[in-house]
Design a protein around this motif. Structure first.
Motif, PDB file in Angstrom:
ATOM      1  N   GLN A  32       0.904  -1.302  -0.050  1.00 33.63           N
ATOM      2  CA  GLN A  32       0.143  -0.252  -0.187  1.00 33.63           C
ATOM      3  C   GLN A  32       0.743   1.262  -0.127  1.00 33.63           C
ATOM      4  OE1 GLN A  32      -3.522  -0.104  -0.274  1.00 33.63           O
ATOM      5  NE2 GLN A  32      -3.044  -2.349  -0.271  1.00 33.63           N
ATOM      6  N   ALA A  33       2.062   1.177   0.874  1.00 29.90           N
ATOM      7  CA  ALA A  33       2.881   2.488   0.888  1.00 29.90           C
ATOM      8  C   ALA A  33       4.304   2.024   1.076  1.00 29.90           C
ATOM      9  CB  ALA A  33       2.386   3.503   2.112  1.00 29.90           C
ATOM     10  N   SER A  34       5.112   2.861   0.880  1.00 34.57           N
ATOM     11  CA  SER A  34       6.565   2.766   1.214  1.00 34.57           C
ATOM     12  C   SER A  34       6.961   3.056   2.437  1.00 34.57           C
ATOM     13  CB  SER A  34       7.358   3.886   0.099  1.00 34.57           C
ATOM     14  OG  SER A  34       7.155   3.487  -1.111  1.00 34.57           O
ATOM     15  N   THR A  35       7.892   2.275   2.989  1.00 38.61           N
ATOM     16  CA  THR A  35       8.485   2.294   4.327  1.00 38.61           C
ATOM     17  C   THR A  35       9.950   2.201   4.158  1.00 38.61           C
ATOM     18  OG1 THR A  35       6.700   0.886   5.271  1.00 38.61           O
ATOM     19  CG2 THR A  35       8.651   1.237   6.653  1.00 38.61           C
ATOM     20  N   VAL A  36      10.668   3.211   4.527  1.00 39.53           N
ATOM     21  CA  VAL A  36      12.106   3.205   4.670  1.00 39.53           C
ATOM     22  C   VAL A  36      12.706   2.964   5.951  1.00 39.53           C
ATOM     23  CG1 VAL A  36      14.124   4.894   3.966  1.00 39.53           C
ATOM     24  CG2 VAL A  36      11.881   5.077   2.758  1.00 39.53           C
ATOM     25  N   PHE A  37      13.674   1.976   5.711  1.00 35.46           N
ATOM     26  CA  PHE A  37      14.534   1.691   7.100  1.00 35.46           C
ATOM     27  C   PHE A  37      15.834   2.072   7.097  1.00 35.46           C
ATOM     28  CE2 PHE A  37      11.301  -1.500   6.189  1.00 35.46           C
ATOM     29  CZ  PHE A  37      10.593  -1.786   7.201  1.00 35.46           C
ATOM     30  N   CYS A  38      16.146   3.079   8.031  1.00 39.02           N
ATOM     31  CA  CYS A  38      17.471   3.440   8.042  1.00 39.02           C
ATOM     32  C   CYS A  38      18.223   3.057   9.185  1.00 39.02           C
ATOM     33  CB  CYS A  38      17.447   5.098   8.247  1.00 39.02           C
ATOM     34  SG  CYS A  38      16.815   5.989   6.872  1.00 39.02           S
ATOM     35  N   THR A  39      19.205   2.303   8.963  1.00 42.40           N
ATOM     36  CA  THR A  39      20.055   1.604  10.033  1.00 42.40           C
ATOM     37  C   THR A  39      21.696   1.488   9.911  1.00 42.40           C
ATOM     38  OG1 THR A  39      19.770  -0.221  11.509  1.00 42.40           O
ATOM     39  CG2 THR A  39      19.519  -0.635   9.078  1.00 42.40           C
ATOM     40  N   GLN A  40      21.950   1.331  10.977  1.00 41.66           N
ATOM     41  CA  GLN A  40      23.502   0.966  10.871  1.00 41.66           C
ATOM     42  C   GLN A  40      23.819  -0.553  11.133  1.00 41.66           C
ATOM     43  OE1 GLN A  40      26.029   2.404  14.237  1.00 41.66           O
ATOM     44  NE2 GLN A  40      23.888   2.779  15.649  1.00 41.66           N
ATOM     45  N   TYR A  41      22.699  -1.415  11.219  1.00 44.13           N
ATOM     46  CA  TYR A  41      22.727  -2.866  11.074  1.00 44.13           C
ATOM     47  C   TYR A  41      22.882  -3.653   9.979  1.00 44.13           C
ATOM     48  CZ  TYR A  41      22.607  -1.815  16.058  1.00 44.13           C
ATOM     49  OH  TYR A  41      22.996  -1.482  17.310  1.00 44.13           O
ATOM     50  N   ALA A  42      23.509  -4.575   9.706  1.00 42.45           N
ATOM     51  CA  ALA A  42      23.404  -5.366   8.323  1.00 42.45           C
ATOM     52  C   ALA A  42      22.013  -5.939   8.389  1.00 42.45           C
ATOM     53  CB  ALA A  42      24.539  -6.346   8.315  1.00 42.45           C
ATOM     54  N   LYS A  43      21.532  -6.109   7.105  1.00 41.24           N
ATOM     55  CA  LYS A  43      20.185  -6.772   7.207  1.00 41.24           C
ATOM     56  C   LYS A  43      20.237  -8.132   7.590  1.00 41.24           C
ATOM     57  CE  LYS A  43      20.702  -7.339   2.288  1.00 41.24           C
ATOM     58  NZ  LYS A  43      20.372  -6.569   1.036  1.00 41.24           N
ATOM     59  N   ARG A  44      21.629  -8.881   7.429  1.00 42.73           N
ATOM     60  CA  ARG A  44      21.618 -10.344   7.816  1.00 42.73           C
ATOM     61  C   ARG A  44      21.347 -10.416   9.555  1.00 42.73           C
ATOM     62  NH1 ARG A  44      26.954  -8.713   6.916  1.00 42.73           N
ATOM     63  NH2 ARG A  44      28.111  -8.349   8.732  1.00 42.73           N
ATOM     64  N   ASP A  45      21.687  -9.361  10.257  1.00 42.93           N
ATOM     65  CA  ASP A  45      21.375  -9.220  11.699  1.00 42.93           C
ATOM     66  C   ASP A  45      19.977  -8.727  12.207  1.00 42.93           C
ATOM     67  OD1 ASP A  45      23.991  -9.793  11.794  1.00 42.93           O
ATOM     68  OD2 ASP A  45      24.806  -7.771  11.967  1.00 42.93           O
ATOM     69  N   TRP A  46      19.293  -8.595  11.228  1.00 46.10           N
ATOM     70  CA  TRP A  46      17.722  -7.963  11.651  1.00 46.10           C
ATOM     71  C   TRP A  46      17.041  -8.891  12.296  1.00 46.10           C
ATOM     72  CZ3 TRP A  46      15.638  -4.311   7.327  1.00 46.10           C
ATOM     73  CH2 TRP A  46      16.307  -3.184   7.104  1.00 46.10           C
ATOM     74  N   HIS A  47      16.947 -10.028  11.928  1.00 46.84           N
ATOM     75  CA  HIS A  47      15.874 -11.257  12.315  1.00 46.84           C
ATOM     76  C   HIS A  47      16.616 -11.299  13.984  1.00 46.84           C
ATOM     77  CE1 HIS A  47      14.482 -15.233  13.033  1.00 46.84           C
ATOM     78  NE2 HIS A  47      13.480 -14.758  12.335  1.00 46.84           N
ATOM     79  N   GLU A  71      22.447   0.022  -0.381  1.00 48.54           N
ATOM     80  CA  GLU A  71      23.418   0.122   0.461  1.00 48.54           C
ATOM     81  C   GLU A  71      24.432   1.168   0.445  1.00 48.54           C
ATOM     82  OE1 GLU A  71      24.216  -2.468   2.857  1.00 48.54           O
ATOM     83  OE2 GLU A  71      22.201  -3.747   2.049  1.00 48.54           O
ATOM     84  N   THR A  72      24.656   1.980   1.487  1.00 49.12           N
ATOM     85  CA  THR A  72      25.528   3.068   1.520  1.00 49.12           C
ATOM     86  C   THR A  72      27.080   2.772   1.720  1.00 49.12           C
ATOM     87  OG1 THR A  72      24.975   3.614   3.412  1.00 49.12           O
ATOM     88  CG2 THR A  72      23.546   4.549   1.947  1.00 49.12           C
ATOM     89  N   GLY A  73      27.277   1.571   1.930  1.00 49.10           N
ATOM     90  CA  GLY A  73      28.788   1.116   2.093  1.00 49.10           C
ATOM     91  C   GLY A  73      28.641   0.867   3.777  1.00 49.10           C
ATOM     92  N   GLY A  74      29.930   0.461   4.027  1.00 51.78           N
ATOM     93  CA  GLY A  74      30.249   0.295   5.369  1.00 51.78           C
ATOM     94  C   GLY A  74      31.021   1.231   6.210  1.00 51.78           C
ATOM     95  N   HIS A  75      30.919   2.447   5.498  1.00 51.69           N
ATOM     96  CA  HIS A  75      31.474   3.614   6.251  1.00 51.69           C
ATOM     97  C   HIS A  75      30.711   4.285   7.268  1.00 51.69           C
ATOM     98  CE1 HIS A  75      34.557   6.575   6.449  1.00 51.69           C
ATOM     99  NE2 HIS A  75      33.468   7.645   6.479  1.00 51.69           N
TER     100      HIS A  75
END
Length: 87
Positions: A32-47, A71-75
């Protein structure tokens, strides 16, 4: 519906009531709509950060389908600017 941004996503590990609220939010927004997730954690760690249970499974299921990953990089800008302040 408007786009929703969850900044500092999973900075603190959510408790049971927060996981329930997140699941409800994502369920209502799904397709229905967009959701943006901003985080410093890798997606493999989200669960794991979501508690690794049934709620985590359901939340991740709604996130990973129909997703565009940017992905904005590891910096880490916090580390970078902290180094400049000390110098």
């Amino acid at each position: 519906m408007f786009c929703c941004t969850l900044d500092e996503w999973l900075l603190d590990e959510p408790d049971e009531s927060t996981r329930s609220m997140l699941l409800e939010l994502l369920e209502r927004r799904y397709d229905q709509a967009s959701t943006v997730f901003c985080t410093q954690y890798a997606k493999r760690d989200w669960h794991q950060r979501l508690g690794s249970g049934v709620h985590a499974d359901a939340i991740m299921d709604r996130i990973v389908h129909n997703t565009i990953w940017v992905e904005t990089g590891g910096h880490n800008m916090r580390e970078h600017t902290a180094g400049q302040v000390k110098a």
